[in-house]
Design a protein around this motif. Structure first.
Motif, PDB file in Angstrom:
ATOM      1  N   ASP A  65       0.821  -1.207   0.000  1.00 45.09           N
ATOM      2  CA  ASP A  65       0.000   0.000   0.000  1.00 45.09           C
ATOM      3  C   ASP A  65       0.859   1.261   0.000  1.00 45.09           C
ATOM      4  OD1 ASP A  65      -2.244  -1.463   0.009  1.00 45.09           O
ATOM      5  OD2 ASP A  65      -2.796  -1.076   2.092  1.00 45.09           O
ATOM      6  N   TRP A  66       2.125   1.107   0.264  1.00 44.89           N
ATOM      7  CA  TRP A  66       3.013   2.263   0.413  1.00 44.89           C
ATOM      8  C   TRP A  66       4.119   2.224  -0.624  1.00 44.89           C
ATOM      9  CZ3 TRP A  66       1.758   6.026   3.838  1.00 44.89           C
ATOM     10  CH2 TRP A  66       0.772   5.706   4.787  1.00 44.89           C
ATOM     11  N   THR A  67       4.459   3.381  -1.168  1.00 48.86           N
ATOM     12  CA  THR A  67       5.589   3.447  -2.092  1.00 48.86           C
ATOM     13  C   THR A  67       6.901   3.370  -1.313  1.00 48.86           C
ATOM     14  OG1 THR A  67       5.938   5.831  -1.942  1.00 48.86           O
ATOM     15  CG2 THR A  67       4.284   5.075  -3.516  1.00 48.86           C
ATOM     16  N   LEU A  68       7.967   3.139  -2.040  1.00 51.40           N
ATOM     17  CA  LEU A  68       9.290   3.285  -1.434  1.00 51.40           C
ATOM     18  C   LEU A  68       9.563   4.774  -1.189  1.00 51.40           C
ATOM     19  CD1 LEU A  68      11.326   0.766  -3.611  1.00 51.40           C
ATOM     20  CD2 LEU A  68      10.366   0.432  -1.336  1.00 51.40           C
ATOM     21  N   ARG A  69      10.706   5.056  -0.556  1.00 49.87           N
ATOM     22  CA  ARG A  69      11.080   6.444  -0.286  1.00 49.87           C
ATOM     23  C   ARG A  69      11.795   7.113  -1.464  1.00 49.87           C
ATOM     24  NH1 ARG A  69      11.780   8.058   5.061  1.00 49.87           N
ATOM     25  NH2 ARG A  69      11.107   6.408   6.461  1.00 49.87           N
ATOM     26  N   ASN A  70      12.154   6.348  -2.480  1.00 46.71           N
ATOM     27  CA  ASN A  70      13.000   6.933  -3.533  1.00 46.71           C
ATOM     28  C   ASN A  70      12.190   7.777  -4.515  1.00 46.71           C
ATOM     29  OD1 ASN A  70      11.629   4.850  -4.657  1.00 46.71           O
ATOM     30  ND2 ASN A  70      13.361   4.046  -5.817  1.00 46.71           N
ATOM     31  N   ASN A  71      11.489   8.773  -3.997  1.00 46.71           N
ATOM     32  CA  ASN A  71      10.764   9.693  -4.857  1.00 46.71           C
ATOM     33  C   ASN A  71      11.184  11.124  -4.494  1.00 46.71           C
ATOM     34  OD1 ASN A  71       9.095  10.604  -2.590  1.00 46.71           O
ATOM     35  ND2 ASN A  71       8.177   8.559  -2.719  1.00 46.71           N
ATOM     36  N   HIS A  72      10.642  12.094  -5.194  1.00 50.59           N
ATOM     37  CA  HIS A  72      11.066  13.479  -4.949  1.00 50.59           C
ATOM     38  C   HIS A  72      10.569  14.029  -3.614  1.00 50.59           C
ATOM     39  CE1 HIS A  72      12.208  13.671  -9.229  1.00 50.59           C
ATOM     40  NE2 HIS A  72      12.973  14.655  -8.844  1.00 50.59           N
ATOM     41  N   LEU A  73       9.707  13.305  -2.922  1.00 51.07           N
ATOM     42  CA  LEU A  73       9.219  13.781  -1.625  1.00 51.07           C
ATOM     43  C   LEU A  73       9.926  13.074  -0.466  1.00 51.07           C
ATOM     44  CD1 LEU A  73       5.560  13.672  -2.861  1.00 51.07           C
ATOM     45  CD2 LEU A  73       6.836  15.764  -2.427  1.00 51.07           C
ATOM     46  N   PHE A  74      10.714  12.039  -0.790  1.00 54.19           N
ATOM     47  CA  PHE A  74      11.573  11.368   0.188  1.00 54.19           C
ATOM     48  C   PHE A  74      10.846  10.670   1.333  1.00 54.19           C
ATOM     49  CE2 PHE A  74      13.965  15.027  -1.529  1.00 54.19           C
ATOM     50  CZ  PHE A  74      14.861  14.306  -2.299  1.00 54.19           C
ATOM     51  N   ILE A  75       9.566  10.382   1.162  1.00 57.23           N
ATOM     52  CA  ILE A  75       8.839   9.629   2.185  1.00 57.23           C
ATOM     53  C   ILE A  75       8.003   8.559   1.499  1.00 57.23           C
ATOM     54  CG2 ILE A  75       8.686  11.407   3.978  1.00 57.23           C
ATOM     55  CD1 ILE A  75       5.879  12.066   2.858  1.00 57.23           C
ATOM     56  N   PRO A  76       7.609   7.522   2.243  1.00 57.99           N
ATOM     57  CA  PRO A  76       6.671   6.548   1.679  1.00 57.99           C
ATOM     58  C   PRO A  76       5.315   7.228   1.483  1.00 57.99           C
ATOM     59  CG  PRO A  76       7.700   5.712   3.701  1.00 57.99           C
ATOM     60  CD  PRO A  76       8.012   7.166   3.615  1.00 57.99           C
ATOM     61  N   LEU A  77       4.695   7.011   0.323  1.00 57.57           N
ATOM     62  CA  LEU A  77       3.388   7.616   0.037  1.00 57.57           C
ATOM     63  C   LEU A  77       2.319   6.532   0.024  1.00 57.57           C
ATOM     64  CD1 LEU A  77       4.601   9.885  -2.884  1.00 57.57           C
ATOM     65  CD2 LEU A  77       4.265  10.529  -0.479  1.00 57.57           C
ATOM     66  N   TYR A  78       1.134   6.932   0.365  1.00 56.84           N
ATOM     67  CA  TYR A  78       0.027   5.978   0.462  1.00 56.84           C
ATOM     68  C   TYR A  78      -0.652   5.845  -0.892  1.00 56.84           C
ATOM     69  CZ  TYR A  78      -3.931   3.590   2.636  1.00 56.84           C
ATOM     70  OH  TYR A  78      -4.885   2.680   3.009  1.00 56.84           O
ATOM     71  N   LYS A  79      -0.823   4.624  -1.354  1.00 65.24           N
ATOM     72  CA  LYS A  79      -1.269   4.439  -2.729  1.00 65.24           C
ATOM     73  C   LYS A  79      -2.761   4.167  -2.896  1.00 65.24           C
ATOM     74  CE  LYS A  79       1.909   1.397  -3.786  1.00 65.24           C
ATOM     75  NZ  LYS A  79       2.833   0.519  -4.521  1.00 65.24           N
ATOM     76  N   ARG A  80      -3.472   4.022  -1.827  1.00 69.67           N
ATOM     77  CA  ARG A  80      -4.887   3.698  -1.992  1.00 69.67           C
ATOM     78  C   ARG A  80      -5.809   4.894  -1.812  1.00 69.67           C
ATOM     79  NH1 ARG A  80      -6.383  -1.997   0.486  1.00 69.67           N
ATOM     80  NH2 ARG A  80      -6.418  -0.775   2.404  1.00 69.67           N
TER      81      ARG A  80
END
Lengths: 316, 316, 316, 316, 316, 316
Positions: free
Chosen positions: F301-316
């Motif tokens: 349900d959560w993304t990894l941290r390797n995005n431009h916001l540097f935190i896990p994001l909620y996908k649902r």
């Protein structure tokens, strides 16, 4: 009372009466040994010193610093400064002095918008929430805290730092939220509920007196967690409130100040939460700029730097 | 089972059996079109790849990635790398395999201290709290969460990031708290309760599986607020729990990570809260240094920089 | 002298005598053309202005700004402010005025603990060091600098910024170090020596006058390097002092302020060094909070923000 | 030796000989159970793997990792990668192999300038110092450390990070210092001495092997304090060296990295110290840009971002 | 006028005349109801209050705040403060009062160097540029803006913040640039043009009055972009000015403040641009230190911290 | 061509044809000494390696890396990886291959919205500007740059980093601007013009090839200044364009990235400028979160941290 004299209209030699906020009060000894009371009174138009020489003990019990007062006085001048010789003074309240013209908004900075109208606007907004549990949640929280919400400022010394500022701030943010909800294809109900509830804890963080200050709860816990507690508590009484919806709403509130550059604060992790944060940020800074432009008194096209944005702002 | 073979003792040509953590599992098609299962197994001593060629569907339902397994296999080598040809595999649990030697601490990094002993030590500590309401609060929260507390790590990838690490961390901090309470003339009951409860939310922030990960609640709310919620909820059930005491305890928990240099986090505002923060900071960094020293494999007096302190550390 | 009048007890019309610190002194011309001396005197209880109208040249040579004085004066009032008309004034010293009640701790803020007792406590602490070379090192450095150590503050305007503050700070840190040495399984001798010596350079960084200020050496070199120099110099005179032990001790001193987040400072790279840093950090912040709580004069449960922690602190 | 083959000229099927730096060396077991040695060799032109299958114990004692070697080998290829089958190998030194063409600058990156010439230039510079005590100080320190100064890099992985880089860096800075001394009306002797001595501690901070690394002293103390110690020690042997001059020189060295924006480092507090800092900063960044431009291999007018300046640089 | 009296020489009872800068001017009502003018006058030596009681309307139209004035007055004293009773006052200009001794440098802080001489020095420098198009570019820009360049400060409240400070700053930087151009093997023409032009936009960023302030253009656009615009515009009129050369020069100007540590500013990406940035940084900080040392009035070897470098500076 | 095979549908043994982007191309020597070409081809669905063994010189001249190609190939597999044996290959263009199905949006990531429709929407927006000079300004700039605007991405590797991303970004921001203009009572014309023009310089900052990269102008000047130049140039050709309006528009563009927390960038100093900055910030971060959610491939349900916001994001 026949006429109320605002402080900036007071001149030497007048006899005046009016409603003021007592912001400082000390009983002192004159060189003669007699007691007198040293006062500072304020209203929206200015500030003035005063002295009570007669019936000191009697008047001393009539009011405290931090309270609204009704006063009669003669105006003299001492070392080039105007001063009130108070003849009569006592506590003022809407109940007893409203019919004589007392209105708290005369003595403390207040929203230029009418709180009652804002409350009505807000009630219409709440009705736009389609999810009936969310609507019930917001409705109930607002109902329970109506009295405080109507007067609470949005902050002590930053954005919307005046009476009814919280209501004005939330209303403006709600409008923006409605605009943006379609554009960014987010859940309107969730976003709107977030806007309406994210700062609701301010009513407990800030004391409800004419001059607000931080409460113990405000100092110890802070409004983000308080807001989220209020939400969680009421949601718990609503049958069938979905756990995952509550969790998202709690997160939105806890993360609404989560600047991405800052360490150690919770950061928004889904679109509605990010949008709430951005709307909060936008509203706050637009208001800080607006107040800085209005309050600057420089005789120039540019304000001084001593504002919350730390740069000269253009006034034309 | 006669003998359990730890992964680092596995050699080409052996037939082995043992308990492992399955950390990766995929069903794939071979070029022939047949299905097979690709596995990665791990224990405290190392990691190895495996394949299941027979009864693929049967075994596939017997276990999932993230679970402890019991397995029999032959050891071959492929492109210079050892590989298990799994003959038999299934889920392992303490209930059914404990008597054959299964112990979770064999397959995941765990505290070197015995969790049961740590639990007992901790129970003795709780008894030192004199304020009976505070003692009741701590006792009850620990009792209700005993099962989780006993295995929970203190973090996912930082200090005490292993099974039972939370217990070990809290115990060490408690000792320090007892030492310092007199020196700084603070309220021992309050400080000790703070230490015992400040991270209790970890049991909900982190999942309780062999490989911990953040729960939804952990991601949305975070352990500081969760800890404080648990405290507030239980305190509410204790008759006569003083409101001001609760407020202080809540603040201590919410502010325990409040580095003075950081923006936007609650900062400790009375001595016990500051002391809790400092003890937390001290414990965390001493542990990070200890682990960095133990885990470095350089053939040198100095570790590499790739540790949580970002500098070479002296190993002698 | 029969009676010493502390400044806060001075009232208009009195004739007083006492010991004070002269913090400002200027010879000026009156409109008449005559010379007079303008003074500011201070003791622990307050501050007062004074004037010398007679024998100006004579008294002018008797004392300087920054020195303790003994004075006789009449008290008048000028524009609502009390003022001393000095009749007699001269330098005060323990040697000549001690028997009349002069004590530097009356006129400058000082530790509430008796310096002599603290010195004795400290001597007992030193004896706990088992390594005889380390013990010799500490003993000798303390012996050589006893006179300064006994009066030196721990800082000019931060933690323990009063007479004998350094001693009080080191004593408190030593207690903590003894507590923690076993818990973290570190070398007690090394840690204790580190605590006792890490700030010893303060005696050269700060001038030893009643009002301390930075010396040239303090400004140019700083107390960390000075402390380490003092240690290195004395260790060089101790036969067989192990080179590696000295290197570690030097590092502990140089790195004791090495916050991990800061650029460009040496950071502690082994456990005793990290522990010294943490104890220093803990002690400093606990003391800053303590002083902020004691010194706040607000009539509220909360202090103002104008303290070294930059937040309102809870006073109850 | 007839011919030396640089690594980038090695091709499959050749028989080669040459001088290389051994940067990795491990004795391993082949599957057959026999021992062999796994090597990595490097020179300025590249890097290659090698194996020793014969006389393993004999050759194993002939050299260590980190040393220069002389080797004969046949070139084969394994899995698409060239590999040396070492026939003969041993330690290389200027003493024994210089006449066959061995020169350390062939195997490690080195300044393009001749160290001896640089040394001479530097000696002329020292003579420009008019204050005879300062001149004596510099002369003596350079004399005592000549051997190390001549080969030491200026840093491990930043500016001038190659053999004799320190000398090259100091020479360039000295030229700048001479230029600026008049323009800013500062004391040339002091500034020049500062430039010549501020990094002298590098000879003790970095090991003097072909591949430099941090020494214990470097890790524990750091080159700023080491440089200043070397200066203080020698100044102490020079009769009549003025205390205030020494203090200024010590400060210049300790503060030479003192970026004004950084916390917790000593900052330059008089013009010569500020100028030294600025010259150091200028030299370092100009060199980092120069190296980034030279080392980039992109087929473009712009370098990649992976340099010490973190931006694309223009190469034309 | 026979004699000009600088403000610091004014004494009670004198009748004076002189040239001053009027920095504050208000028409007020006396208690009697009569109008009078309240003034503040300043010159390089100090500041004084004044009043005009006669011919108020007449004199009021003769000059404005912010202008240089010529005045005759009697000196009285009011509440211990000297005060001018203005008898005659009017606007002063070099055209009409130059022959009587009026010189703007008497009334506002100015460079100690003669602007005309500096202009000549600068003209010689420009001739050193060999590329004739670059030379033409610089020559033309300087010619067109000569009048402003000669009086413009380099900043409002930081380095070289006085009349003709820009010229002095550029001259000093040019000298440094010439020194360094060979050392770092860069394109002298490009670097020198960069130095001469990078701050040229200051003549439009700052108003050209005796008391400079930011213009609208300065506030909206800033001097970096303005400088680059001026360069681009003139280059466009020079036939055959190479596009790539112009691009580099534009970049140098836009990036001259580009500290590598700062976010969101353009950073220098080739050697001449980096060198310009470094020379700018060096010049600015050396000047800030110089001014801090000159302006400090403490009776001590060390300045206070209230300077642009935020540390005590050594004054000897 | 009968059928186009997207890369992710390629399987071993197929003979395929299609349009791809060549992202890497090298001529190499096989061990046999023959030349061959090593290729990497990409389309929106994936990436594949290819080799050309025949007519190497002929095909080598037919296309370059960075260009779109049309290719026929057989699919083989080498070391478990699919590989194309290219039979025929050449440059593809809309002119010659459009009718066979070539469309750049098949081979590079592109906006999901139709560029032509977006252009039309935008044209309608421009018509909403009431000030006819502003409208003319915008119209003309868009007309002159239509071809580039239609394909330009909004950034290289951050928000809207795909073909036609700039148009999509500006359209979305324009919608927000229209929404907010009334709420905050700002000048709609000015705000809308600011939104439409603030990033227009991207068409010159980024090259217009299938794979965009920074141009020289982009690297040296940056899109903020380029955008403002384009605006200033065209405004100069519009008779009677008010100077003050132009200045405000220029400021809005130059300050649109001016985060209040950052040093050394121009910061928005009137409401429309602040609003443009906020809308830019909002749009950018909402898009970065959207892309991070879409691109994450974790089975959670959560993304990894390797995005431009540097935190896990909620996908649902």
């Amino acid at each position: 009372m026949k006429e109320i004299t605002p402080i900036k209209k007071i001149k030497e030699g007048m006899s005046i009466q009016g409603f003021y906020l007592c912001v400082d009060k000390h009983v002192r000894h004159a060189r003669t040994g007699d007691l007198f009371i040293d006062l500072v009174l304020r209203d929206k138009t200015g500030q003035i010193h005063g002295k009570i020489w007669n019936k000191v003990k009697f008047f001393n019990e009539k009011f405290n610093s931090g309270e609204a007062v009704v006063a009669k006085a003669d105006v003299s001048s001492y070392q080039g400064r105007l001063q009130l010789d108070i003849k009569k003074i006592g506590r003022a309240s809407v109940q007893t002095h409203g019919r004589y013209g007392y209105d708290p908004t005369l003595i403390v900075p207040s929203s230029e918008k009418d709180p009652k109208r804002m409350w009505e606007e807000l009630s219409l907004l709440v009705k736009k929430i389609k999810n009936r549990r969310l609507k019930k949640l917001v409705t109930q929280i607002y109902k329970e805290n109506k009295e405080s919400i109507i007067v609470c400022p949005a902050s002590l010394s930053s954005h919307y730092n005046y009476r009814s500022g919280l209501l004005e701030c939330i209303l403006s943010m709600s409008g923006v939220a409605l605009d943006l909800t379609e554009r960014y294809n987010v859940d309107m109900d969730l976003l709107l509920a977030g806007v309406l509830l994210h700062d609701i804890g301010k009513v407990k963080e800030l004391s409800n007196r004419l001059e607000s200050e931080l409460t113990d709860e405000g100092n110890f816990i802070g409004h983000s967690v308080i807001s989220r507690d209020m939400v969680k508590a009421v949601a718990g009484t609503i049958k069938g409130f979905p756990k995952s919806l509550l969790l998202k709403l709690e997160h939105m509130i806890l993360a609404h100040r989560g600047q991405l550059e800052w360490r150690s604060s919770r950061k928004p992790n889904f679109p509605e939460a990010l949008l709430l944060h951005q709307i909060h940020h936008l509203e706050k800074h637009m208001n800080l700029m607006k107040m800085a432009l209005e309050q600057d008194e420089e005789n120039s096209d540019w304000t001084l730097r001593n504002n919350h944005l730390f740069i000269p702002l253009y006034k034309r």
